[in-house]
Scaffold this active site. Sequence first.
Site, short mmCIF file in Angstrom:
data_model
loop_
_atom_site.label_atom_id
_atom_site.label_comp_id
_atom_site.label_asym_id
_atom_site.label_seq_id
_atom_site.Cartn_x
_atom_site.Cartn_y
_atom_site.Cartn_z
N CYS B 103 -4.81 4.15 39.49
CA CYS B 103 -5.13 4.94 39.10
C CYS B 103 -4.11 3.91 36.83
CB CYS B 103 -4.13 5.66 38.25
SG CYS B 103 -3.50 6.80 36.65
N CYS B 106 -2.55 5.94 33.84
CA CYS B 106 -1.01 5.66 33.94
C CYS B 106 -0.83 5.60 35.49
CB CYS B 106 -0.39 7.56 33.57
SG CYS B 106 -2.02 8.56 34.02
N SER B 107 -0.65 6.57 36.59
CA SER B 107 0.48 6.34 38.25
C SER B 107 -0.17 7.31 38.42
CB SER B 107 1.58 6.34 37.09
OG SER B 107 2.42 7.47 36.69
N CYS B 108 -1.05 8.45 37.29
CA CYS B 108 -1.34 9.17 38.86
C CYS B 108 -1.61 8.40 40.63
CB CYS B 108 -2.46 9.69 38.56
SG CYS B 108 -2.63 10.78 36.98
#
Lengths: 224, 203
Positions: B103, B106-108
């Site tokens: 991702c 962000c940090s999906c």
Amino acid sequence: MRGGHDLGGRQGFGPVNPEPESEEPIFHDEWERRVFALTMATGMLGQWNIDQSRHARERQHPVAYLEQSYYENWLAGTEKLLIETGLISEGELRSGAATEKCGKELRIPDAEAARKILTSGGPAAREIENPPRFAAGNEVIVKRRHTLRHTRAPDYAQGCRGLVREHHGAHIFPDANCDGEPVAHHLYSVEFPSRELWGGGAEPFDVLIDLWEPYLTLVDGNGE
Amino acid sequence: MSSDHSHLPSETELRAKALESLLVEKGLVKPEALDAIIETYQDKVGPRNGAHLVALAWTDAEFRQRLLADASAAAAEMGYFGRQGEHLKAVENTPEIHNLVVCTLCSCYPWTVLGLPPVWYKSAPYRSRAVSEPRSVLAEFGAELPEEVRIRVWDSTSEMRYLVVPMRPAGTEDWSVEQLQRLVTRNAMIGVEQALAPERLAP
């Protein structure tokens, strides 16, 4: 917005240096655990959505975003949202003492309600009336946009040409959801060969990016 | 983002503590809810869920079909559903294709089947390089792919969440689901490694 968070293809960050999987704890410090839980619990108050929460972390000086650890960015975002929605004041945050009533009728989840929210989830898919404009196999270009608003069209793909691989149905559109308007648009998986993204010298591979219809133009010109 | 977690400024610790006591004092969060949230991701939801799905897909052709057609539904059959797993897609490695998930924005990450993401997954080096030089990123994890294998990188920019189904290691033909699960590492389901070869299992 092209903030410190929009990292695809940026250079100079060095090697990944992963901790071995078997040795990595879920949280590295007690405060990380608390920040994670506080962010999730305050999110359950329904005063902001996931895109507003992402945007709150993105709206920082890029140097701050990159210097801080992951949960430090979560903490900064959560503090910002709590103040902007009036749940706490700047003064309260500085002093740590509650001096003002938040003045909102809120349902505060207990343990059972919190568990239920986590296990039931919140789907982003929606039924919409207008049919999808693109189909698998269509060639599309990602529009170039320079905006301070929240968007999920990564900088590195803007202006690039890709192939629609799959239509995921319509999903809540982050750019509008961030403004509190949960409208939905068709979402596609679009494939880009590495040479399109990075030029002829790139190692050969493909990148698939999920992109909403408003981000895309059909290459034959009928799309826009 | 800084990946050095051993010397965090105590200022952050104090800020987190102060915020928690303020929110509790104002009645905006209940301590029992915080505990329930932590317990969910510390003890209940984790990569064992994903490893179970992969091992089932390796041993049950019909389940594999269902997983590849609609991973959210297939995961829900096993009781794995919730936040950050509402729109799950399983992508299968083959001798020709290797899948890798990132991702960049962000940090999906598919929480329902993998739990919370590791630090490196959220770090600037991984997020920047996975989409521009995946082969050298894989090499840093010790995964050397044959030249002819095409890498397919999935950048999780929407609420779609991706789970890599690694290839089943040779020499495991008569293994049970329980045995196979132990070969399926979290990193293999992100796509930065292959599933473990049987001889690499700790006795």
